[in-house]
Design a protein around this motif. Structure first.
Motif, mmCIF file in Angstrom:
data_model
loop_
_atom_site.group_PDB
_atom_site.id
_atom_site.type_symbol
_atom_site.label_atom_id
_atom_site.label_comp_id
_atom_site.label_asym_id
_atom_site.label_seq_id
_atom_site.Cartn_x
_atom_site.Cartn_y
_atom_site.Cartn_z
ATOM 1 N N THR A 1 0.834 -1.209 0.000
ATOM 2 C CA THR A 1 0.000 0.000 0.000
ATOM 3 C C THR A 1 0.867 1.257 0.000
ATOM 4 O O THR A 1 0.526 2.249 -0.644
ATOM 5 C CB THR A 1 -0.959 0.030 1.206
ATOM 6 N N TYR B 1 -11.873 2.063 1.798
ATOM 7 C CA TYR B 1 -11.066 3.186 1.328
ATOM 8 C C TYR B 1 -11.857 4.469 1.526
ATOM 9 O O TYR B 1 -13.048 4.532 1.219
ATOM 10 C CB TYR B 1 -10.721 3.047 -0.158
ATOM 11 N N SER C 1 -11.176 8.864 1.112
ATOM 12 C CA SER C 1 -10.246 9.924 0.728
ATOM 13 C C SER C 1 -9.942 10.864 1.890
ATOM 14 O O SER C 1 -9.079 11.735 1.774
ATOM 15 C CB SER C 1 -10.816 10.733 -0.447
ATOM 16 N N GLU D 1 -8.800 -1.956 -2.864
ATOM 17 C CA GLU D 1 -8.834 -0.650 -2.199
ATOM 18 C C GLU D 1 -7.798 0.306 -2.800
ATOM 19 O O GLU D 1 -8.057 1.510 -2.922
ATOM 20 C CB GLU D 1 -8.602 -0.813 -0.695
ATOM 21 N N ILE E 1 -3.862 9.309 3.767
ATOM 22 C CA ILE E 1 -4.929 8.340 3.511
ATOM 23 C C ILE E 1 -4.437 6.956 3.928
ATOM 24 O O ILE E 1 -3.272 6.610 3.709
ATOM 25 C CB ILE E 1 -5.325 8.354 2.027
ATOM 26 N N VAL F 1 -0.404 5.119 0.296
ATOM 27 C CA VAL F 1 -1.376 5.033 1.388
ATOM 28 C C VAL F 1 -0.884 4.062 2.455
ATOM 29 O O VAL F 1 -0.117 3.134 2.172
ATOM 30 C CB VAL F 1 -2.772 4.585 0.888
ATOM 31 N N HIS G 1 -8.119 4.128 -4.883
ATOM 32 C CA HIS G 1 -7.258 5.295 -4.678
ATOM 33 C C HIS G 1 -6.690 5.840 -5.978
ATOM 34 O O HIS G 1 -6.622 7.060 -6.165
ATOM 35 C CB HIS G 1 -6.116 4.926 -3.729
#
Length: 238
Positions: free
Chosen positions: A21, A43, A45, A104, A65, A26, A108
């Motif tokens: 990630t 997820y 923002s 997820e 995030i 993130v 993003h």
């Protein structure tokens, strides 16, 4: 291999997925399936505090995030989920957690933005786009995850996916025409087991153990005291 079981994420797997990630900019946090409201990944923002280095005693945070991932997954329930296109029953046991995390990540880096639609001046067109936004974004996130897990393999269409192929293609074309998404390579976060860890991973000793044995104990205490003070101050203001 596909079995009817309950998968539980281990510490080593968490650390591997956390590095994945971070490559997409993130963090990765864990929570129980129940606390996530009956979903396997989430997820948003909206940013949350992420600690730069949890092996140090100083609490240095940035707002970032972070994806949330369920600590357990019942395979039969996940494989039975109704999706707008892909049949999740095609996933082997060992592919499930990587698929969820990549799904997820897909939200993003390759989704249409809700705010772009809100700002549309044409109210009728805005309503049309809002009606299809969720399922199109879910379709795109599934496609992204499948390509990461089974690169080059055809999408395993479910019955819903086969039935809605033309509808989903039309919905995607609608959004592409009026609110085209911008695909940008996200700036990676610094890698490393103790780098850029969501502060929520310090909430309990169990969660901190997923990160590693060198998480600062004084940092854990400081982070928990900070939350208790915040909650107490919040009550006093009400």
């Amino acid at each position: 291999m596909k079995t009817d079981t309950t998968l539980r994420i281990g510490r080593h797997q968490y650390r591997q997925l956390a590095e994945l990630t971070k490559q997409s900019g993130v963090g990765l946090a864990l929570a129980s399936f129940t606390k996530l409201g009956g979903i396997w990944g989430e997820y948003s923002s909206w940013t949350q505090p992420v600690v730069r280095d949890v092996s140090l005693d100083q609490l240095q945070c940035e707002d970032r995030i972070a994806i949330k991932l369920a600590t357990s997954v019942k395979t039969s329930v996940l494989r039975g989920a109704q999706r707008p296109e892909i049949d999740w029953s095609a996933l082997d046991d060992g592919e499930i957690y990587p698929f969820i995390v990549n799904h997820e990540i897909g939200h993003h880096i390759d989704n249409f933005k809700h705010w772009d639609i809100i700002l549309m001046p044409d109210l009728d067109l805005r309503e049309q786009c809002q009606k299809v936004l969720y399922r199109v974004n879910e379709m795109l996130a599934d496609r992204y995850a499948w390509e990461q897990i089974r690169p080059g393999e055809p999408l395993p269409l479910g019955e819903t996916g086969k039935r809605l192929q033309e509808v989903m293609a039309g919905d995607l074309e609608l959004l592409d025409r009026h609110v085209p998404r911008t695909r940008r390579a996200p700036k990676a976060l610094p890698g490393g087991q103790y780098s850029y860890v969501p502060a929520s991973m310090l909430k309990t000793d169990e969660l901190a153990a997923f990160v590693g044995p060198r998480v600062s104990t004084s940092l854990i205490e400081r982070a928990r005291d900070r939350r208790r003070v915040h909650r107490r101050d919040t009550r006093l203001r009400t």
